[in-house]
Design a protein around this motif. Structure first.
Motif, PDB file in Angstrom:
ATOM      1  N   VAL A  17       0.858  -1.173   0.000  1.00  0.00           N
ATOM      2  CA  VAL A  17       0.000   0.000   0.000  1.00  0.00           C
ATOM      3  C   VAL A  17       0.900   1.232   0.000  1.00  0.00           C
ATOM      4  O   VAL A  17       1.859   1.308   0.772  1.00  0.00           O
ATOM      5  N   PHE A  18       0.577   2.182  -0.877  1.00  0.00           N
ATOM      6  CA  PHE A  18       1.342   3.415  -1.014  1.00  0.00           C
ATOM      7  C   PHE A  18       0.423   4.606  -0.815  1.00  0.00           C
ATOM      8  O   PHE A  18      -0.710   4.607  -1.311  1.00  0.00           O
ATOM      9  N   CYS A  19       0.927   5.642  -0.143  1.00  0.00           N
ATOM     10  CA  CYS A  19       0.184   6.888  -0.003  1.00  0.00           C
ATOM     11  C   CYS A  19       1.138   8.007   0.413  1.00  0.00           C
ATOM     12  O   CYS A  19       1.797   7.897   1.448  1.00  0.00           O
ATOM     13  N   ILE A  20       1.215   9.039  -0.395  1.00  0.00           N
ATOM     14  CA  ILE A  20       1.960  10.237   0.024  1.00  0.00           C
ATOM     15  C   ILE A  20       1.026  11.433   0.161  1.00  0.00           C
ATOM     16  O   ILE A  20       1.487  12.555   0.294  1.00  0.00           O
ATOM     17  N   ALA A  21      -0.272  11.183   0.140  1.00  0.00           N
ATOM     18  CA  ALA A  21      -1.253  12.268   0.191  1.00  0.00           C
ATOM     19  C   ALA A  21      -1.485  12.767   1.614  1.00  0.00           C
ATOM     20  O   ALA A  21      -2.614  12.898   2.065  1.00  0.00           O
ATOM     21  N   LYS A  22      -0.405  13.025   2.314  1.00  0.00           N
ATOM     22  CA  LYS A  22      -0.451  13.609   3.652  1.00  0.00           C
ATOM     23  C   LYS A  22       0.502  14.792   3.613  1.00  0.00           C
ATOM     24  O   LYS A  22       1.585  14.706   3.025  1.00  0.00           O
ATOM     25  N   VAL A  23       0.113  15.888   4.218  1.00  0.00           N
ATOM     26  CA  VAL A  23       0.898  17.121   4.127  1.00  0.00           C
ATOM     27  C   VAL A  23       2.350  16.888   4.525  1.00  0.00           C
ATOM     28  O   VAL A  23       3.279  17.315   3.825  1.00  0.00           O
ATOM     29  N   GLY A  24       2.585  16.208   5.631  1.00  0.00           N
ATOM     30  CA  GLY A  24       3.952  15.980   6.085  1.00  0.00           C
ATOM     31  C   GLY A  24       4.779  15.193   5.083  1.00  0.00           C
ATOM     32  O   GLY A  24       5.952  15.492   4.851  1.00  0.00           O
ATOM     33  N   LEU A  25       4.185  14.177   4.465  1.00  0.00           N
ATOM     34  CA  LEU A  25       4.909  13.377   3.477  1.00  0.00           C
ATOM     35  C   LEU A  25       5.181  14.170   2.207  1.00  0.00           C
ATOM     36  O   LEU A  25       6.255  14.053   1.608  1.00  0.00           O
ATOM     37  N   ILE A  26       4.214  14.971   1.789  1.00  0.00           N
ATOM     38  CA  ILE A  26       4.425  15.810   0.606  1.00  0.00           C
ATOM     39  C   ILE A  26       5.543  16.813   0.871  1.00  0.00           C
ATOM     40  O   ILE A  26       6.419  17.020   0.019  1.00  0.00           O
ATOM     41  N   LEU A  27       5.532  17.423   2.048  1.00  0.00           N
ATOM     42  CA  LEU A  27       6.602  18.365   2.387  1.00  0.00           C
ATOM     43  C   LEU A  27       7.962  17.664   2.418  1.00  0.00           C
ATOM     44  O   LEU A  27       8.962  18.216   1.938  1.00  0.00           O
ATOM     45  N   ASP A  28       8.015  16.443   2.940  1.00  0.00           N
ATOM     46  CA  ASP A  28       9.262  15.678   2.941  1.00  0.00           C
ATOM     47  C   ASP A  28       9.722  15.393   1.516  1.00  0.00           C
ATOM     48  O   ASP A  28      10.906  15.532   1.190  1.00  0.00           O
ATOM     49  N   LEU A  29       8.793  14.985   0.665  1.00  0.00           N
ATOM     50  CA  LEU A  29       9.129  14.707  -0.737  1.00  0.00           C
ATOM     51  C   LEU A  29       9.642  15.960  -1.433  1.00  0.00           C
ATOM     52  O   LEU A  29      10.664  15.920  -2.135  1.00  0.00           O
ATOM     53  N   GLU A  30       8.952  17.071  -1.239  1.00  0.00           N
ATOM     54  CA  GLU A  30       9.374  18.319  -1.867  1.00  0.00           C
ATOM     55  C   GLU A  30      10.756  18.748  -1.389  1.00  0.00           C
ATOM     56  O   GLU A  30      11.576  19.236  -2.176  1.00  0.00           O
ATOM     57  N   GLU A  31      11.046  18.540  -0.112  1.00  0.00           N
ATOM     58  CA  GLU A  31      12.368  18.880   0.422  1.00  0.00           C
ATOM     59  C   GLU A  31      13.445  17.993  -0.196  1.00  0.00           C
ATOM     60  O   GLU A  31      14.494  18.466  -0.629  1.00  0.00           O
ATOM     61  N   LYS A  32      13.182  16.682  -0.243  1.00  0.00           N
ATOM     62  CA  LYS A  32      14.156  15.745  -0.802  1.00  0.00           C
ATOM     63  C   LYS A  32      14.389  15.992  -2.296  1.00  0.00           C
ATOM     64  O   LYS A  32      15.502  15.814  -2.789  1.00  0.00           O
ATOM     65  N   CYS A  33      13.328  16.375  -3.007  1.00  0.00           N
ATOM     66  CA  CYS A  33      13.423  16.569  -4.458  1.00  0.00           C
ATOM     67  C   CYS A  33      13.751  18.010  -4.842  1.00  0.00           C
ATOM     68  O   CYS A  33      13.965  18.304  -6.024  1.00  0.00           O
ATOM     69  N   LYS A  34      13.751  18.903  -3.866  1.00  0.00           N
ATOM     70  CA  LYS A  34      14.067  20.326  -4.086  1.00  0.00           C
ATOM     71  C   LYS A  34      13.141  20.983  -5.117  1.00  0.00           C
ATOM     72  O   LYS A  34      13.577  21.812  -5.919  1.00  0.00           O
ATOM     73  N   ILE A  63       5.790   4.386   3.543  1.00  0.00           N
ATOM     74  CA  ILE A  63       5.569   4.861   4.918  1.00  0.00           C
ATOM     75  C   ILE A  63       4.136   5.368   5.075  1.00  0.00           C
ATOM     76  O   ILE A  63       3.445   5.020   6.027  1.00  0.00           O
ATOM     77  N   GLY A  64       3.676   6.165   4.122  1.00  0.00           N
ATOM     78  CA  GLY A  64       2.302   6.673   4.170  1.00  0.00           C
ATOM     79  C   GLY A  64       1.263   5.577   4.058  1.00  0.00           C
ATOM     80  O   GLY A  64       0.146   5.705   4.545  1.00  0.00           O
ATOM     81  N   GLY A  65       1.639   4.471   3.429  1.00  0.00           N
ATOM     82  CA  GLY A  65       0.737   3.330   3.292  1.00  0.00           C
ATOM     83  C   GLY A  65       0.709   2.438   4.518  1.00  0.00           C
ATOM     84  O   GLY A  65      -0.042   1.473   4.571  1.00  0.00           O
ATOM     85  N   GLY A  66       1.542   2.743   5.511  1.00  0.00           N
ATOM     86  CA  GLY A  66       1.497   2.001   6.758  1.00  0.00           C
ATOM     87  C   GLY A  66       2.739   1.196   7.092  1.00  0.00           C
ATOM     88  O   GLY A  66       2.823   0.603   8.160  1.00  0.00           O
ATOM     89  N   MET A  67       3.726   1.161   6.202  1.00  0.00           N
ATOM     90  CA  MET A  67       4.961   0.426   6.489  1.00  0.00           C
ATOM     91  C   MET A  67       5.840   1.261   7.425  1.00  0.00           C
ATOM     92  O   MET A  67       5.837   2.483   7.347  1.00  0.00           O
ATOM     93  N   THR A  68       6.575   0.598   8.285  1.00  0.00           N
ATOM     94  CA  THR A  68       7.480   1.337   9.170  1.00  0.00           C
ATOM     95  C   THR A  68       8.591   1.974   8.331  1.00  0.00           C
ATOM     96  O   THR A  68       8.959   1.436   7.279  1.00  0.00           O
ATOM     97  N   PRO A  69       9.134   3.094   8.789  1.00  0.00           N
ATOM     98  CA  PRO A  69      10.238   3.717   8.049  1.00  0.00           C
ATOM     99  C   PRO A  69      11.420   2.772   7.835  1.00  0.00           C
ATOM    100  O   PRO A  69      12.052   2.786   6.774  1.00  0.00           O
ATOM    101  N   GLU A  70      11.710   1.926   8.807  1.00  0.00           N
ATOM    102  CA  GLU A  70      12.812   0.983   8.683  1.00  0.00           C
ATOM    103  C   GLU A  70      12.552  -0.043   7.580  1.00  0.00           C
ATOM    104  O   GLU A  70      13.428  -0.320   6.756  1.00  0.00           O
ATOM    105  N   LYS A  71      11.357  -0.622   7.559  1.00  0.00           N
ATOM    106  CA  LYS A  71      11.010  -1.607   6.528  1.00  0.00           C
ATOM    107  C   LYS A  71      10.932  -0.960   5.145  1.00  0.00           C
ATOM    108  O   LYS A  71      11.321  -1.564   4.147  1.00  0.00           O
ATOM    109  N   ALA A  72      10.444   0.281   5.104  1.00  0.00           N
ATOM    110  CA  ALA A  72      10.377   0.997   3.826  1.00  0.00           C
ATOM    111  C   ALA A  72      11.776   1.220   3.269  1.00  0.00           C
ATOM    112  O   ALA A  72      12.016   1.046   2.068  1.00  0.00           O
TER     113      ALA A  72
END
Length: 132
Positions: A17-34, A63-72
């Motif tokens: 399961v994948f999901c980045i449709a959360k504000v915090g995850l989108i902000l993280d993605l935008e930061e990583k991708c500049k 991570i947004g889909g429910g996987m732990t950051p370590e497993k992701a």
């Protein structure tokens, strides 16, 4: 259309399961991708993607889909970092597209992404035959 942007997708790691449709995850993605999420989507769609457009979209989507950051991170290191990146572009694109536009045939507002583990849209990418 899904308000939560959750997708169940079969890829090299199996079905996740994948999901980045959360504000915090989108902000993280935008930061990583500049750049903004729409630019990430445009680069993935247009073939001008960067490493983090693919890698971080998949990692944060897991991570947004429910996987732990370590497993992701383990899944990304095993299935993205050690294989040709091009096979994962479609997966990253579908994750971003679901966050921006939602998912067809998914009831709006029914469950949060963590609760919707078995719901939403399902897709198989070209990388589904890769070894685990």
């Amino acid at each position: 259309m899904s308000a939560n942007g959750t997708r169940s997708i079969i890829w090299a790691n199996g079905e996740d399961v994948f999901c980045i449709a959360k504000v915090g995850l989108i902000l993280d993605l935008e930061e990583k991708c500049k750049c903004g999420i729409a630019t990430v989507m445009g680069r993935l769609e247009g073939g001008a993607w960067h490493l983090n457009d693919v890698r971080e979209t998949i990692r944060l989507g897991l991570i947004g889909g429910g996987m732990t950051p370590e497993k992701a991170m383990v899944a990304v290191k095993r299935h993205v970092d050690e294989t040709p990146l091009g096979v994962h572009v479609l997966l990253a694109y579908e994750i971003v597209k679901a966050a921006i536009f939602g998912v067809p045939d998914d009831p709006v507002g029914k469950e949060s992404p963590a609760e919707a583990k078995g719901t939403g849209s399902s897709t198989t990418t070209d990388a589904s035959d890769a070894p685990k």
